[in-house]
Design a protein around this motif. Structure first.
Motif, PDB file in Angstrom:
ATOM      1  N   GLN A 191      -4.917  -0.748  -5.466  1.00 23.68           N
ATOM      2  CA  GLN A 191      -3.561  -0.314  -5.829  1.00 23.68           C
ATOM      3  C   GLN A 191      -2.540  -0.775  -4.779  1.00 23.68           C
ATOM      4  N   LYS A 192      -2.941  -0.693  -3.494  1.00 25.12           N
ATOM      5  CA  LYS A 192      -2.026  -1.146  -2.436  1.00 25.12           C
ATOM      6  C   LYS A 192      -1.762  -2.639  -2.572  1.00 25.12           C
ATOM      7  N   PHE A 195       0.622  -3.321  -5.548  1.00 24.59           N
ATOM      8  CA  PHE A 195       2.006  -2.919  -5.288  1.00 24.59           C
ATOM      9  C   PHE A 195       2.686  -3.912  -4.345  1.00 24.59           C
ATOM     10  N   TYR A 218       2.935   2.956  -3.676  1.00 27.86           N
ATOM     11  CA  TYR A 218       1.990   2.949  -4.803  1.00 27.86           C
ATOM     12  C   TYR A 218       1.711   4.376  -5.295  1.00 27.86           C
ATOM     13  N   ASP A 222       2.190   5.797  -8.992  1.00 27.40           N
ATOM     14  CA  ASP A 222       1.083   6.486  -9.685  1.00 27.40           C
ATOM     15  C   ASP A 222       1.563   7.790 -10.324  1.00 27.40           C
ATOM     16  N   TYR A 302       2.073  -3.242 -12.414  1.00 28.95           N
ATOM     17  CA  TYR A 302       1.209  -2.400 -11.582  1.00 28.95           C
ATOM     18  C   TYR A 302       0.253  -1.595 -12.473  1.00 28.95           C
TER      19      TYR A 302
END
Ligand code: HEM
Length: 487
Positions: A191-192, A195, A218, A222, A302
């Motif tokens: 996820q990092k 982003f 991120y 979310d 994303y």
């Protein structure tokens, strides 16, 4: 092909048969089977089946079997008590032929139906209806779609180096966590990566210039995503708590407004150039540019990749059928030099097929909707149905992508399914992007503008992995448990 665009070799030249209206069918006209049940009771009972007693896939499969039809009437959530303005009645379309009506903009309207009849409050998107909720008949759709395609085209010059530098960081972190603790969860690191990658590519911004965003951008996205989508997705919390607290009402934007406003500030400060361009070149207002940019970055890009990349990695890391060896062999044989580029993956037929097959069996956006613009006849493989203007069609892709009339051995992962000429023809039936994989996203349709970027990026992800490692092992809970570095 415009300069700087990814190689078109991942999209074969065959014209997309599903992009246009399917030919008139000579099959018999049949009444749509199924039904909506008693008011209130029918929708609640279907909702409980969908989220609790059955789950989404068995929900659609059981009704398809019971009605002996891939087209039938049913209710889908959200429903009563606090969604009183939402009409849960839909016509499900569960085979490739009937599903493809959703791409025909002459017969379906896509206004406000991204996640069904329910639409999250526009407060989540700056009090605006952003691109994904606009129909092709609305002038703003064309402007924002062109803006999104321009974002992709411009970022293509930095796409691969930005991706590889973010992959370097991610894999260095994962390796060090693995050494320290014997296993390394990859969900947050992915996820990092996504982003930071998209902030750089689309906004031209380095999140590390804004410490708050670098640390928790991120997480803000979310939470913002979750609050919009919770009424429509199964989480897996202990029942009946999930039905009472997650699926009975929509959570207010106020809960995530402070994070969202920080992202707005980040875009306005770091993305001055792209915001100016949205206004001067695409005729959007400042607010339209900023909030569409956030939606494209946070929701479309994303949100899509945060589901897709973990699935891809898990498929590689948990496989015990020799997929890794075959992919590794192809990557090593086809790589010329050590630096990745769009061209590096254009001849990796098996890697491409792997990516397509993963998208076939795990479409990251499982549900697509479209509202009948007029009365029309909808064909499935074996019947024709009368659809009335205003009815909502609902396609559940995980079943559509296992249509036995189109895909041989549909339930199984077949690594080389999309190779050779026959495999490339099948791309006309790969629908994860809300259109066929050999279709052309444009302002006059609703296909994902990043259709090719997504698949090429996934191929690059795989190629990077097998440049760096001989093999990796993952467990089923999203962690890497072993890696063997490339010798
Ligand atoms: C794995 C990643 C992605 C997936 C699975 C995905 C999937 C989709 C799907 C299914 C739709 C159609 C939704 C509907 O109308 O029912 C869509 C639309 C869209 N996607 Fe993607 N997408 C991904 C990545 C991206 C990226 C990187 C961008 C960046 C530009 C993007 C931009 C958009 C936009 C702007 C739309 C709205 C199109 C329109 O209104 O005409 N997507 N995407």
């Amino acid at each position: 092909m415009s300069p700087g665009m990814p190689s078109p070799s991942l999209t074969p030249p065959t014209p997309p048969p599903q992009q246009t209206k399917p030919p008139p069918s000579s099959a018999p006209v049949r009444t749509i089977p199924g039904g909506y049940g008693w008011p209130v009771v029918g929708p609640i009972s279907d909702r409980l089946d969908y989220f609790w007693f059955q789950g989404p896939e068995p929900f659609f499969r059981k009704r398809m079997e019971k009605n002996k039809s891939t087209v039938f009437r049913t209710n889908v959530p959200p429903t009563f008590p606090l969604f009183s303005g939402v009409n849960p009645n839909v016509v499900a379309v569960l085979d490739c032929k009937s599903f493809s009506n959703l791409f025909d903009m002459e017969v379906v309207e896509k206004k406000n139906v991204l996640v069904g009849d329910f639409m999250p409050s526009v407060k989540f998107t700056g009090d605006l209806r952003v691109c994904a909720y606009l129909d092709t008949s609305e002038a703003q759709h064309s402007k924002v779609k062109k803006f999104s395609m321009d974002l992709l085209k411009r970022s293509s010059t930095i796409w691969v180096p930005t991706l590889t530098s973010n992959l370097d960081t991610m894999w260095d972190t994962l390796e060090s966590n693995l050494t320290k603790s014997g296993s390394a969860s990859y969900l947050i690191p992915i996820q990092k990566l996504i982003f930071s990658f998209f902030a750089r590519c689309f906004v031209g911004a380095d999140p590390s210039n804004s410490p708050d965003i670098a640390d928790s951008g991120y997480v803000m996205v979310d939470l913002w995503l979750a609050l919009q989508l919770l009424p429509t997705i199964k989480i897996g919390v202990l029942q009946p708590l999930e039905e009472i607290f997650i699926h009975s009402f929509a959570y207010p934007f106020a809960l995530v407004s402070s994070g969202y406003n920080k992202i707005v500030k980040f875009i306005e400060e770091q993305g001055k150039e792209v915001v100016e361009r949205g206004m001067t070149e695409f005729g959007l207002s400042r607010e339209e540019t900023v909030h569409n940019l956030i939606f494209i970055l946070g929701f479309n890009a994303y949100g899509g990749f945060a589901i897709f990349l973990p699935t891809l990695l898990s498929k590689i890391g948990t496989d015990e059928t020799g997929i890794q060896e075959k992919l590794r062999e192809e990557v090593r044989a086809k790589m010329t030099g050590s630096t990745l580029s769009f061209d590096s993956v254009k001849d990796m037929e098996l890697v491409q097929s792997f990516v397509y097959e993963t998208l076939r069996l795990n479409p990251p956006v499982p549900l697509q909707y479209g509202r009948a613009r007029k009365d029309f006849q909808l064909s499935s493989h074996d019947s024709v149905f009368e659809i009335k203007k205003g009815e909502l069609l609902c396609g559940y892709q995980p079943l559509v992508m296992r249509d036995p009339k189109v895909f041989e051995d549909p339930e199984n992962f077949v690594l080389d399914r999309f190779t050779k000429e026959k495999g490339r023809e099948l791309l006309s039936y790969l629908y994860w992007s809300n259109g066929p994989q050999n279709g052309s996203p444009s302002e006059s349709n609703k296909q994902c503008p990043a259709k090719d970027y997504v698949t090429i990026t996934a191929c690059l992800f795989v190629a990077y992995l097998f440049q760096r490692y001989d093999s990796i092992t993952c467990n089923s809970s999203g962690s890497i448990t072993a890696v063997v570095k490339a010798k």
